[in-house]
Design a protein around this motif. Structure first.
Motif, PDB file in Angstrom:
ATOM      1  N   GLY A   1    -108.477 -49.038 -26.801  1.00 63.99           N
ATOM      2  CA  GLY A   1    -107.941 -47.891 -27.248  1.00 63.99           C
ATOM      3  C   GLY A   1    -108.628 -47.585 -28.485  1.00 63.99           C
ATOM      4  N   ASP A   2    -107.731 -47.570 -29.717  1.00 66.15           N
ATOM      5  CA  ASP A   2    -108.690 -47.300 -30.914  1.00 66.15           C
ATOM      6  C   ASP A   2    -108.383 -48.597 -31.692  1.00 66.15           C
ATOM      7  OD1 ASP A   2    -109.030 -44.633 -30.375  1.00 66.15           O
ATOM      8  OD2 ASP A   2    -107.232 -43.810 -31.136  1.00 66.15           O
ATOM      9  N   TRP A   3    -108.468 -49.711 -31.026  1.00 68.23           N
ATOM     10  CA  TRP A   3    -108.108 -50.929 -31.764  1.00 68.23           C
ATOM     11  C   TRP A   3    -109.152 -51.880 -31.001  1.00 68.23           C
ATOM     12  CZ3 TRP A   3    -103.782 -52.526 -35.041  1.00 68.23           C
ATOM     13  CH2 TRP A   3    -103.115 -51.241 -35.391  1.00 68.23           C
ATOM     14  N   TYR A   4    -109.574 -52.953 -31.842  1.00 69.30           N
ATOM     15  CA  TYR A   4    -110.382 -54.040 -31.503  1.00 69.30           C
ATOM     16  C   TYR A   4    -109.464 -55.278 -31.032  1.00 69.30           C
ATOM     17  CZ  TYR A   4    -114.666 -51.310 -32.651  1.00 69.30           C
ATOM     18  OH  TYR A   4    -115.766 -50.702 -32.674  1.00 69.30           O
ATOM     19  N   ALA A   5    -109.795 -56.062 -30.083  1.00 70.99           N
ATOM     20  CA  ALA A   5    -109.192 -57.296 -30.024  1.00 70.99           C
ATOM     21  C   ALA A   5    -110.274 -58.330 -30.499  1.00 70.99           C
ATOM     22  CB  ALA A   5    -109.117 -57.906 -28.361  1.00 70.99           C
ATOM     23  N   ILE A   6    -109.704 -59.272 -31.676  1.00 73.37           N
ATOM     24  CA  ILE A   6    -110.761 -60.139 -32.464  1.00 73.37           C
ATOM     25  C   ILE A   6    -110.111 -61.288 -32.470  1.00 73.37           C
ATOM     26  CG2 ILE A   6    -111.405 -57.952 -33.784  1.00 73.37           C
ATOM     27  CD1 ILE A   6    -109.191 -60.620 -35.601  1.00 73.37           C
ATOM     28  N   TYR A   7    -110.978 -62.318 -33.096  1.00 70.43           N
ATOM     29  CA  TYR A   7    -110.830 -63.747 -33.339  1.00 70.43           C
ATOM     30  C   TYR A   7    -111.475 -64.016 -34.555  1.00 70.43           C
ATOM     31  CZ  TYR A   7    -111.233 -68.689 -32.884  1.00 70.43           C
ATOM     32  OH  TYR A   7    -111.231 -70.147 -33.095  1.00 70.43           O
ATOM     33  N   GLU A   8    -110.583 -64.663 -35.557  1.00 72.13           N
ATOM     34  CA  GLU A   8    -110.998 -64.943 -36.726  1.00 72.13           C
ATOM     35  C   GLU A   8    -111.488 -66.371 -36.779  1.00 72.13           C
ATOM     36  OE1 GLU A   8    -112.415 -65.988 -40.185  1.00 72.13           O
ATOM     37  OE2 GLU A   8    -110.169 -66.449 -40.254  1.00 72.13           O
ATOM     38  N   PRO A   9    -112.472 -66.920 -36.549  1.00 75.52           N
ATOM     39  CA  PRO A   9    -112.884 -68.306 -36.504  1.00 75.52           C
ATOM     40  C   PRO A   9    -112.390 -69.265 -37.481  1.00 75.52           C
ATOM     41  CG  PRO A   9    -114.858 -67.302 -36.707  1.00 75.52           C
ATOM     42  CD  PRO A   9    -113.868 -66.241 -36.794  1.00 75.52           C
ATOM     43  N   ALA A  10    -112.376 -68.646 -38.786  1.00 78.20           N
ATOM     44  CA  ALA A  10    -112.092 -69.756 -39.988  1.00 78.20           C
ATOM     45  C   ALA A  10    -110.713 -70.254 -40.125  1.00 78.20           C
ATOM     46  CB  ALA A  10    -112.439 -68.929 -41.190  1.00 78.20           C
TER      47      ALA A  10
END
Length: 280
Positions: free
Chosen positions: A79-88
């Motif tokens: 929708g208006d959101w991103y699925a993200i992964y922060e590697p640190a």
């Protein structure tokens, strides 16, 4: 392995509240939500402080907080959101797309329906909430009559399911779905898997999510979705989908143009139905 685990976690979070009609005998139905790819892999946080949530809404709890300038891997748009992964830190979740820009740009990248040229490849995306991508402003003229010409490779139940689904699309002014031969094989495998493993879920213990499964079998797509149902009749399954907002949105999604349908006998429900949708 890490990327696959990330996608499974995000998928589980997004679908946690989407169990459909799982408790109703012979009327089971569940809809996997559709998603959109983004045409970049690395994003940069633009807000001073950005909450990462368990799902694509402010109703979900915060799992971590990102700072301005941090980079994240972007898997897809919910929708208006991103699925993200922060590697640190290993933080996984959903963030508002307003506060993520493509690395190397000065404005937030917006997702548009791409032209029919080869779409750039991105990491395996995750599904969005039950709302599909917006339909085109100008609808195509409906066909005068839905074709009933049998499609090679479909059994009688699968053929009837296709005809009833396309009848609903035609009524809504949409082009009928075409059978993708390879996706057809995948949908039937998923239906057999649910019967043989005795489960009713989009998440297969054998193949993972519908989108993982499509990629395992080299199915190319820009957008994708899945509806499943357990019912004694084809008419009952299609009607239960049309009576459910999430399933109906998949069926009437103008961004889907190909489908695969698997219908197999089920000792528990009578018949097990799997319909997979893709947009190319």
């Amino acid at each position: 392995m890490k990327r696959k685990m990330v996608l499974l976690i995000v998928l589980a979070l997004v679908l946690a509240g989407s169990t459909g009609l799982l408790g109703l005998s012979f009327q089971n139905a569940s809809a996997a939500t559709s998603f959109q790819r983004v045409n970049f892999v690395t994003g940069v946080v633009t807000a001073d402080s950005l909450n990462v949530r368990q799902g694509p809404s402010t109703k979900f709890p915060v799992v971590c907080v990102l700072k301005k300038g941090q980079t994240v891997n972007v898997f897809g748009k919910l929708g208006d959101w991103y699925a993200i992964y922060e590697p640190a830190t290993g933080c996984v979740g959903a963030v508002s797309s307003k506060y993520i820009k493509q690395q190397g740009t000065t404005t937030t990248q917006t997702t548009k329906k791409p032209a029919k040229t080869s779409a750039p490849k991105a990491p395996a995306p995750t599904p969005a909430k039950a709302s599909p991508a917006p339909t085109a402003a100008v609808k195509t003229s409906p066909a005068a009559q839905v074709t009933s010409t049998p499609v090679t490779g479909l059994n009688a139940d699968e053929q009837l399911t296709l005809e009833l689904i396309n009848k609903e699309r035609t009524k809504a002014g949409l082009e009928p779905l075409k059978i993708d031969a390879e996706l057809q094989k995948v949908a039937r495998l998923k239906a057999k898997d649910m019967v043989e493993k005795n489960y009713f879920s989009h998440q297969s213990p054998t193949y993972g999510s519908p989108f993982d499964m499509m990629r395992q079998f080299n199915i190319s797509f820009r957008t994708a979705g899945e509806n499943i149902a357990g019912n004694r009749t084809v008419e009952g399954a299609v009607q239960s989908w049309m009576n459910s907002e999430g399933h109906r949105k998949n069926i009437l999604n103008a961004n889907f143009n190909y489908t695969g349908i698997g219908v197999v006998e089920s000792p528990q429900y009578g018949k097990m139905f799997v319909q997979m949708f893709i947009g190319k």
